[in-house]
Design a protein around this motif. Structure first.
Motif, PDB file in Angstrom:
ATOM      1  N   LEU A 142     -53.679   1.308 -17.053  1.00 50.66           N
ATOM      2  CA  LEU A 142     -53.475   2.540 -17.734  1.00 50.66           C
ATOM      3  C   LEU A 142     -55.091   3.122 -17.618  1.00 50.66           C
ATOM      4  O   LEU A 142     -55.283   4.163 -18.332  1.00 50.66           O
ATOM      5  N   HIS A 161     -57.524  25.297 -22.208  1.00 50.02           N
ATOM      6  CA  HIS A 161     -56.462  24.339 -22.003  1.00 50.02           C
ATOM      7  C   HIS A 161     -55.504  25.210 -21.052  1.00 50.02           C
ATOM      8  O   HIS A 161     -54.937  26.380 -21.275  1.00 50.02           O
ATOM      9  N   ASP A 207     -54.029  25.529 -16.680  1.00 47.28           N
ATOM     10  CA  ASP A 207     -54.159  25.349 -15.184  1.00 47.28           C
ATOM     11  C   ASP A 207     -55.531  26.079 -14.557  1.00 47.28           C
ATOM     12  O   ASP A 207     -56.161  25.605 -13.942  1.00 47.28           O
ATOM     13  N   ARG A 262     -56.410  17.370 -10.473  1.00 53.53           N
ATOM     14  CA  ARG A 262     -56.444  15.760 -10.321  1.00 53.53           C
ATOM     15  C   ARG A 262     -57.884  15.438 -10.857  1.00 53.53           C
ATOM     16  O   ARG A 262     -58.158  14.064 -10.313  1.00 53.53           O
ATOM     17  N   ARG A 303     -57.999  11.974  -8.196  1.00 53.17           N
ATOM     18  CA  ARG A 303     -56.595  11.560  -7.759  1.00 53.17           C
ATOM     19  C   ARG A 303     -56.279  12.380  -6.521  1.00 53.17           C
ATOM     20  O   ARG A 303     -56.031  13.541  -6.647  1.00 53.17           O
ATOM     21  N   PHE A 304     -56.577  11.787  -5.309  1.00 53.37           N
ATOM     22  CA  PHE A 304     -56.382  12.292  -4.171  1.00 53.37           C
ATOM     23  C   PHE A 304     -54.722  12.793  -3.717  1.00 53.37           C
ATOM     24  O   PHE A 304     -54.279  13.706  -3.192  1.00 53.37           O
ATOM     25  N   CYS A 305     -53.794  11.927  -4.267  1.00 56.73           N
ATOM     26  CA  CYS A 305     -52.487  11.836  -4.287  1.00 56.73           C
ATOM     27  C   CYS A 305     -51.845  10.915  -5.029  1.00 56.73           C
ATOM     28  O   CYS A 305     -52.740  10.254  -5.847  1.00 56.73           O
ATOM     29  N   ASP A 306     -50.614  10.702  -4.988  1.00 56.33           N
ATOM     30  CA  ASP A 306     -49.906   9.754  -6.125  1.00 56.33           C
ATOM     31  C   ASP A 306     -50.449   8.507  -5.902  1.00 56.33           C
ATOM     32  O   ASP A 306     -50.251   7.665  -6.839  1.00 56.33           O
ATOM     33  N   TRP A 307     -50.636   7.978  -4.571  1.00 55.15           N
ATOM     34  CA  TRP A 307     -51.277   6.682  -4.661  1.00 55.15           C
ATOM     35  C   TRP A 307     -52.712   6.179  -4.478  1.00 55.15           C
ATOM     36  O   TRP A 307     -52.914   5.132  -4.166  1.00 55.15           O
ATOM     37  N   MET A 364     -55.007   7.991   5.979  1.00 56.69           N
ATOM     38  CA  MET A 364     -56.197   7.878   5.135  1.00 56.69           C
ATOM     39  C   MET A 364     -56.963   6.803   5.506  1.00 56.69           C
ATOM     40  O   MET A 364     -56.257   5.732   6.143  1.00 56.69           O
ATOM     41  N   ILE A 384     -60.116   4.155   4.891  1.00 57.95           N
ATOM     42  CA  ILE A 384     -61.175   3.586   3.680  1.00 57.95           C
ATOM     43  C   ILE A 384     -61.897   2.436   4.631  1.00 57.95           C
ATOM     44  O   ILE A 384     -61.267   1.464   4.900  1.00 57.95           O
ATOM     45  N   VAL A 395     -66.295   6.007   2.239  1.00 55.62           N
ATOM     46  CA  VAL A 395     -64.930   6.364   2.183  1.00 55.62           C
ATOM     47  C   VAL A 395     -64.778   7.657   2.858  1.00 55.62           C
ATOM     48  O   VAL A 395     -65.392   8.662   2.700  1.00 55.62           O
ATOM     49  N   PHE A 441     -62.053  10.345   4.145  1.00 61.93           N
ATOM     50  CA  PHE A 441     -60.895  10.912   3.458  1.00 61.93           C
ATOM     51  C   PHE A 441     -60.095  11.773   4.459  1.00 61.93           C
ATOM     52  O   PHE A 441     -60.713  12.837   4.987  1.00 61.93           O
ATOM     53  N   THR A 499     -56.957  12.383   3.198  1.00 66.44           N
ATOM     54  CA  THR A 499     -55.967  12.111   2.375  1.00 66.44           C
ATOM     55  C   THR A 499     -55.363  13.682   2.095  1.00 66.44           C
ATOM     56  O   THR A 499     -54.120  13.818   1.719  1.00 66.44           O
ATOM     57  N   PHE A 500     -56.261  14.534   1.908  1.00 62.03           N
ATOM     58  CA  PHE A 500     -56.078  15.778   1.505  1.00 62.03           C
ATOM     59  C   PHE A 500     -54.974  16.277   2.277  1.00 62.03           C
ATOM     60  O   PHE A 500     -54.050  17.080   1.722  1.00 62.03           O
ATOM     61  N   CYS A 550     -51.517  15.276   0.631  1.00 63.64           N
ATOM     62  CA  CYS A 550     -51.429  15.722  -0.865  1.00 63.64           C
ATOM     63  C   CYS A 550     -50.634  17.172  -1.098  1.00 63.64           C
ATOM     64  O   CYS A 550     -51.322  18.076  -0.425  1.00 63.64           O
ATOM     65  N   SER A 551     -49.415  17.121  -1.371  1.00 66.01           N
ATOM     66  CA  SER A 551     -48.992  18.596  -1.554  1.00 66.01           C
ATOM     67  C   SER A 551     -48.811  19.111  -2.848  1.00 66.01           C
ATOM     68  O   SER A 551     -48.420  18.132  -3.819  1.00 66.01           O
ATOM     69  N   GLU A 570     -45.591  21.694 -24.647  1.00 67.96           N
ATOM     70  CA  GLU A 570     -46.139  20.672 -24.141  1.00 67.96           C
ATOM     71  C   GLU A 570     -46.289  19.436 -25.190  1.00 67.96           C
ATOM     72  O   GLU A 570     -45.923  18.139 -25.031  1.00 67.96           O
ATOM     73  N   GLN A 575     -46.010  20.727 -14.578  1.00 67.37           N
ATOM     74  CA  GLN A 575     -47.427  21.615 -14.115  1.00 67.37           C
ATOM     75  C   GLN A 575     -47.369  22.560 -14.904  1.00 67.37           C
ATOM     76  O   GLN A 575     -48.580  23.099 -15.599  1.00 67.37           O
ATOM     77  N   GLU A 576     -46.248  23.513 -15.053  1.00 69.27           N
ATOM     78  CA  GLU A 576     -46.223  24.667 -15.982  1.00 69.27           C
ATOM     79  C   GLU A 576     -46.346  24.721 -17.349  1.00 69.27           C
ATOM     80  O   GLU A 576     -47.094  25.320 -18.227  1.00 69.27           O
ATOM     81  N   LYS A 621     -49.052  20.545 -18.240  1.00 69.35           N
ATOM     82  CA  LYS A 621     -50.256  20.581 -17.754  1.00 69.35           C
ATOM     83  C   LYS A 621     -50.637  19.270 -17.153  1.00 69.35           C
ATOM     84  O   LYS A 621     -51.755  18.894 -17.440  1.00 69.35           O
ATOM     85  N   SER A 635     -47.914  11.954 -11.760  1.00 67.39           N
ATOM     86  CA  SER A 635     -48.607  10.795 -12.033  1.00 67.39           C
ATOM     87  C   SER A 635     -49.411  10.620 -13.498  1.00 67.39           C
ATOM     88  O   SER A 635     -49.339   9.676 -14.109  1.00 67.39           O
ATOM     89  N   GLN A 636     -49.683  11.868 -13.768  1.00 66.06           N
ATOM     90  CA  GLN A 636     -50.532  12.012 -14.896  1.00 66.06           C
ATOM     91  C   GLN A 636     -49.749  11.577 -16.191  1.00 66.06           C
ATOM     92  O   GLN A 636     -49.763  11.216 -17.258  1.00 66.06           O
ATOM     93  N   MET A 653     -48.802   8.067 -16.526  1.00 65.46           N
ATOM     94  CA  MET A 653     -49.603   7.412 -17.164  1.00 65.46           C
ATOM     95  C   MET A 653     -49.763   7.608 -18.655  1.00 65.46           C
ATOM     96  O   MET A 653     -49.851   6.617 -19.382  1.00 65.46           O
TER      97      MET A 653
END
Lengths: 448, 153
Positions: free
Chosen positions: A160, A248, A250, A318, A360-364, B1, B3, B21, B23, B25-26, B29-30, B56, B88-89, B92, B96-97, B100
């Motif tokens: 977490l 608060h 984007d 991110r 967080r660069f991407c989901d993983w 990527m 590492i 490191v 990267f 990765t960018f 990432c879309s 929200e 996202q809209e 916010k 993944s956030q 989590m």
């Protein structure tokens, strides 16, 4: 996968049969409880249908297993880390049931091993009923996690957060059991402030029982002439208030600011391990006088133990940036019951703070770092009164890489460049401490 | 990527720690595609309009009751593009956030995440038949017993 699950189940049953031969009922109960927890979690993990947790009508089941490895070049920290240690794991399984639209009940069984602490004994981590009167007022009754700062409530659940080891400045492992969960009651709620954002609060009041294998015991009696026989607190009051500011969205990111208050009265009984001797001025000069012989019972009262903290968290896309400060004040009174002697009184004022950033660069994949400083005596940050002086601080620069292989499996690698020896135990480091040391931690967690 | 984690252990000497490191990765990432979204509720809901912050709070389990005191029941889509756009809209948070956040709630016993549905038809059926339900759709529903919630700017 189903075959794996069946194999585990058969193995579990056969092991339980073996336990019938165990004569001690208590040992058997503990052994079977540990096995039950471990097997229950594994069973849920191996059945693909349970990957998102098990849901049946209004009952939900979730769980996790974490296994870590720690290695330090110098100084043993939390375990025998100089030799490398796998004694660094947690596991838990929780059940939540919706009773009505306002009421839900839940509990989590939890076991952990961290060096000589925990030893995978199953405990109830939290168990409470939650009644939601209004959005601005709900109550919880039972065993409730203590709200402190940004991370205290889920400090045992590695998946977490970004870092494996939380900053010791604000989440000290030796004090973990004093602020984990209270048996009592709590209130919580959300107060909308319109364009000014919103306020979210939590407060709990109750008792905390600590076992004698708690790290607080070792920390308390480390290099001191007494041995603790019991430790308890019946009076804990703790809470947090977080303000979600109008920043608060984007465009500018989201900023929240919070405060923590924790107060407890800790009562500890101990016995002297050697004679308590005081030098007294006499006509013949300074003479040693034995105030109490070894074995005499002692009463130590921490009244109060006071933690006051502040937290800031900024999230933009991110990127997450956080900083926290924690001030610790402990007033200690040490007396020998029944003698009428006035208690010896002293106080400890410690402070710590850290700043962290993660992206967080991407989901993983996520990268995180923090810098943390802790001072056990905030009036002696240079260690003028300590020998060696670096016992007066612990400075930690950490770097974490987190890989989310899938939503249910996480792997983390983490390095800590440490400076100082505060929070290290002399009993774990009988040959003394090193000032600069490095700690490497790897951990993987499965959850459903 | 790529590492590369290099840890140089030397017994008896200070341990040196180099982390390199690299990267790329960018490129992988879309960002979530933006799409028009409609917030819909069950007809029993007395509220006609919500602020973005209220939406929200609803999907984060912080606002659990409508203004008339009736409980709010959330429904979500599992589909990535529509879900990510909504999160996202209005919430916010990235996918993944958001996941989590709800894991934190579940593993501390403080909340139960919104129900998820595999298709908009399933979500429409859930919102239509559940008192106090709220959800989001990528297109305006036709001839459905749903209420469109106006979003206040």
């Amino acid at each position: 996968m189903h075959l794996l699950g069946i194999l585990f189940f058969v193995s579990c049953v056969s092991r339980c049969a073996l336990f019938q031969k165990v004569k001690s009922q208590i040992l058997k109960d503990i052994f079977m409880m540990r096995s039950f927890l471990g097997y229950a979690i594994v069973l849920f993990l191996v059945f693909p249908g349970f990957a998102n947790g098990y849901m049946m009508d209004d009952l939900m089941i979730h769980g996790f297993i974490s296994q870590g490895y720690m290695k330090s070049d110098d100084n043993n920290f939390l375990a025998q880390t100089e030799d490398g240690s796998f004694q660094f794991n947690e596991m838990g399984i929780n059940f939540t049931s919706v009773i009505s639209t306002n009421l839900h009940l839940g509990m989590q069984f939890f076991a952990r091993d961290q060096g000589k602490y925990g030893n995978d004994e199953v405990r109830i981590d939290w168990a409470f009923g939650d009644y939601h009167f209004k959005d601005f007022l709900g109550i919880r009754v039972g065993k409730i996690k203590v709200p402190m700062g940004l991370y205290n409530e889920y400090r045992d659940m590695d998946m977490l957060r970004t870092s494996i080891l939380l900053p010791q400045s604000c989440y000290p492992e030796p004090f973990r059991d004093t602020s984990l969960a209270v048996k009592g009651a709590g209130v919580y709620g959300l107060v909308p402030l319109g364009k000014a954002g919103s306020i979210q609060y939590q407060a709990v009041h109750g008792a905390i029982h600590m076992d004698l294998d708690s790290p607080i015991i070792d920390f308390n009696q480390d290099a001191r002439p007494y041995s603790i026989t019991d430790i308890d607190t019946d009076d804990v009051l703790a809470g947090t208030v977080f303000w979600s500011t109008p920043i608060h969205g984007d465009r500018y990111g989201s900023l929240r600011i919070g405060g923590t208050y924790y107060e407890s009265k800790l009562s500890t009984t101990a016995s002297l391990t050697e004679d308590w001797i005081m030098m007294v001025e006499t006509p013949f000069g300074l003479q040693p006088v034995t105030l109490a012989p070894g074995g005499t019972p002692l009463l130590l009262e921490n009244d109060p133990t006071l933690f006051i903290g502040g937290s800031v968290e900024y999230v933009r896309g991110r990127l997450t940036i956080a900083a926290e400060y924690l001030s610790q004040r402990i007033d200690i009174s040490m007396s020998i019951p029944g003698t009428g002697m006035p208690p010896a009184e002293f106080d400890i004022e410690a402070e710590g703070y850290y700043a962290s950033a993660s992206y967080r660069f991407c989901d993983w994949f996520e990268l995180g770092t923090y810098y943390s400083e802790f001072y056990p005596d905030k009036d002696d940050k240079d260690g003028d009164k300590m020998e060696p002086d670096y016992l007066a601080w612990l400075k930690d620069f950490s770097l974490t890489t987190r890989f989310d292989i899938n939503p249910f499996w996480t792997i983390k690698l983490e390095g800590h460049l440490m400076d100082g020896a505060a929070y290290l135990l002399a009993s774990d480091n009988p040959e003394g401490f090193e000032e600069e040391w490095f700690l490497f931690i790897a951990k993987t967690t499965f959850s459903f | 990527m790529f590492i590369i984690l290099v840890i140089d252990y030397q017994m008896g000497a200070k341990m040196r720690f180099y982390v390199i490191v690299l990267f790329s990765t960018f490129f992988f990432c879309s960002a979530a595609a933006s799409a028009e979204l409609f917030i819909v509720s069950n007809e029993s809901v007395s509220t006609d309009a919500l602020s973005r912050m209220e939406v929200e709070h609803i999907f984060l389990g912080k606002k659990r009751k409508w203004d008339d005191g009736n409980p709010i029941v959330c429904g979500m889509l599992e589909a990535h593009d529509v879900k990510d756009s909504f999160l996202q809209e209005y919430v916010k948070k990235s996918g993944s956030q958001f996941a989590m956040y709800w894991k934190k709630m579940m593993f501390t016993g403080k909340g139960i995440p919104p129900k998820s549905f595999g298709s908009e038809e399933d979500l429409i059926r859930f919102v239509e038949t559940t008192n106090g339900a709220i959800g989001y759709l990528s297109k305006m529903p036709e001839q459905k017993k749903l209420k469109i919630i106006k979003i206040l700017r």
